[in-house]
Scaffold this motif. Structure first.
Motif, mmCIF file in Angstrom:
data_model
loop_
_atom_site.group_PDB
_atom_site.id
_atom_site.type_symbol
_atom_site.label_atom_id
_atom_site.label_comp_id
_atom_site.label_asym_id
_atom_site.label_seq_id
_atom_site.Cartn_x
_atom_site.Cartn_y
_atom_site.Cartn_z
ATOM 1 N N LEU A 124 0.680 -1.348 -0.013
ATOM 2 C CA LEU A 124 0.076 -0.195 -0.117
ATOM 3 C C LEU A 124 0.933 1.348 -0.020
ATOM 4 N N ALA A 125 1.976 1.117 0.885
ATOM 5 C CA ALA A 125 2.862 2.416 0.605
ATOM 6 C C ALA A 125 3.411 2.730 -0.474
ATOM 7 N N ASN A 126 3.796 1.640 -1.295
ATOM 8 C CA ASN A 126 4.342 1.914 -2.705
ATOM 9 C C ASN A 126 3.256 2.413 -3.456
ATOM 10 N N LEU A 127 1.931 2.149 -3.492
ATOM 11 C CA LEU A 127 1.189 2.855 -4.143
ATOM 12 C C LEU A 127 0.821 4.175 -3.739
ATOM 13 N N ALA A 128 1.016 4.413 -2.479
ATOM 14 C CA ALA A 128 0.628 5.911 -1.947
ATOM 15 C C ALA A 128 1.683 6.863 -2.302
ATOM 16 N N PHE A 129 2.815 6.372 -2.272
ATOM 17 C CA PHE A 129 4.087 7.161 -2.452
ATOM 18 C C PHE A 129 4.891 6.623 -3.578
ATOM 19 N N GLU A 130 4.101 6.436 -4.701
ATOM 20 C CA GLU A 130 4.834 6.053 -5.794
ATOM 21 C C GLU A 130 6.019 7.034 -6.479
ATOM 22 N N GLY A 131 6.967 6.423 -6.742
ATOM 23 C CA GLY A 131 8.334 7.545 -7.000
ATOM 24 C C GLY A 131 8.881 7.827 -5.806
ATOM 25 N N THR A 132 8.728 7.564 -4.603
ATOM 26 C CA THR A 132 9.490 7.827 -3.561
ATOM 27 C C THR A 132 9.996 6.873 -2.749
ATOM 28 N N CYS A 133 11.388 6.819 -2.387
ATOM 29 C CA CYS A 133 11.969 5.788 -1.614
ATOM 30 C C CYS A 133 11.073 5.553 -0.268
ATOM 31 N N ILE A 134 10.896 4.497 -0.010
ATOM 32 C CA ILE A 134 10.105 3.926 1.470
ATOM 33 C C ILE A 134 11.330 3.133 2.224
ATOM 34 N N ALA A 135 11.166 3.421 3.290
ATOM 35 C CA ALA A 135 12.059 2.484 4.380
ATOM 36 C C ALA A 135 11.213 1.789 5.447
ATOM 37 N N ALA A 136 11.560 0.938 6.113
ATOM 38 C CA ALA A 136 11.077 0.007 7.160
ATOM 39 C C ALA A 136 12.050 0.140 8.360
ATOM 40 N N LYS A 137 11.603 0.219 9.711
ATOM 41 C CA LYS A 137 12.275 0.058 10.945
ATOM 42 C C LYS A 137 12.146 -1.260 11.469
ATOM 43 N N LEU A 138 13.454 -1.958 11.787
ATOM 44 C CA LEU A 138 13.676 -3.191 12.384
ATOM 45 C C LEU A 138 14.383 -3.011 13.660
ATOM 46 N N SER A 139 13.677 -3.556 14.620
ATOM 47 C CA SER A 139 14.149 -3.522 15.938
ATOM 48 C C SER A 139 15.371 -4.345 16.093
ATOM 49 N N GLY A 140 16.460 -3.814 16.913
ATOM 50 C CA GLY A 140 17.399 -4.566 17.367
ATOM 51 C C GLY A 140 17.140 -5.179 18.674
ATOM 52 N N ILE A 141 16.728 -6.464 18.668
ATOM 53 C CA ILE A 141 16.497 -7.050 19.933
ATOM 54 C C ILE A 141 17.623 -7.964 20.434
ATOM 55 N N HIS A 142 18.707 -7.467 21.059
ATOM 56 C CA HIS A 142 19.838 -7.890 21.493
ATOM 57 C C HIS A 142 20.009 -8.799 22.692
ATOM 58 N N TRP A 143 18.896 -8.588 23.451
ATOM 59 C CA TRP A 143 19.153 -9.375 24.815
ATOM 60 C C TRP A 143 18.583 -10.706 24.570
ATOM 61 N N TRP A 144 19.287 -11.547 25.047
ATOM 62 C CA TRP A 144 19.216 -13.189 24.940
ATOM 63 C C TRP A 144 19.635 -13.662 23.730
ATOM 64 N N TYR A 145 20.525 -12.782 22.807
ATOM 65 C CA TYR A 145 21.064 -13.440 21.670
ATOM 66 C C TYR A 145 21.993 -14.307 21.745
ATOM 67 N N LYS A 146 22.789 -14.497 23.135
ATOM 68 C CA LYS A 146 23.701 -15.285 23.154
ATOM 69 C C LYS A 146 23.192 -16.831 23.898
ATOM 70 N N THR A 147 21.952 -16.878 24.038
ATOM 71 C CA THR A 147 21.457 -18.332 24.261
ATOM 72 C C THR A 147 20.943 -18.928 23.002
ATOM 73 N N ALA A 148 20.624 -19.923 23.027
ATOM 74 C CA ALA A 148 20.412 -20.869 21.821
ATOM 75 C C ALA A 148 18.992 -20.469 21.241
ATOM 76 N N SER A 149 18.261 -20.203 22.117
ATOM 77 C CA SER A 149 16.516 -19.978 21.409
ATOM 78 C C SER A 149 16.308 -18.290 20.883
ATOM 79 N N HIS A 150 17.348 -17.364 21.466
ATOM 80 C CA HIS A 150 17.052 -16.230 21.254
ATOM 81 C C HIS A 150 15.655 -15.491 21.670
#
Length: 195
Positions: A124-150
């Protein structure tokens, strides 16, 4: 999105607005709201799976029935609570249920629901903002990364234990839409991994 594009048309046309970051979840990040402070979560709690509302349970039940295991149509009962630690429960502990048949089924359902959400919103964003670059944010969930399950990544929707690449499907979805990736907490994440 359409209203925003129309209201600020002159800024788009003049190139003043050259990229739009599309909010995909809590804090604008593509993730489930698995660790809300307003519900008592405290760092470094593992968070909780967000699969217990009627819509999610209905789709989980359907996925379980398709797989031939209708009794799998419920969320994990042994995954602790918001402030648990991975070793305190059978789902996230080393050798836990996250890496057994039900756990793999559940996580293979839970994470794609999140990725599909991002896919639909960015379409939907690509339709609404056609011709404009879009970006998405992804969180860095770093706690418990050193465990097997994360564990904290799993509850947030990233199927990324040490035995599975949970970020590849997200990267492929972002690439499909030509979306830039803004990764939060990169320095903190890097420092945690470096230690």
């Amino acid at each position: 999105m359409r209203s925003f594009r129309v209201e600020f048309d002159e800024f788009f046309e003049d190139g003043i607005i050259s990229e739009i970051e599309i909010g995909l979840g809590p804090c604008g990040e593509l993730r489930y709201p698995s660790y809300p402070a307003e519900l008592g979560w405290k760092y470094p709690g593992i968070g909780e799976f967000q699969c217990y509302d009627s819509y999610m349970l209905k789709t989980l039940k359907k996925a379980a029935e398709v797989r031939g295991y209708s009794f799998w149509g419920i969320g994990p009962y042994n995954a602790g609570s918001y402030n648990s630690q991975p070793h305190e429960n059978r789902f996230f502990c080393d050798g836990g249920d996250y890496d057994r048949r039900y756990g793999r089924f559940f996580l293979n359902w839970y994470s794609p629901v999140l990725v599909d959400h991002g896919d639909q919103v960015l379409s939907l964003a690509n339709l609404a903002f056609e011709g404009t670059c879009i970006a998405a944010k992804l969180s860095g969930i770093h706690w418990w990364y050193k465990t097997a399950s994360h564990a904290a990544e799993l509850t947030a929707g990233f199927y990324n234990p040490c035995i599975h690449d949970g970020y590849a499907p997200i990267a492929a979805m972002l690439k499909k839409h030509g979306a830039a990736l803004n990764f939060t907490s990169v320095l903190k994440h890097w420092l945690t991994l470096k230690d």
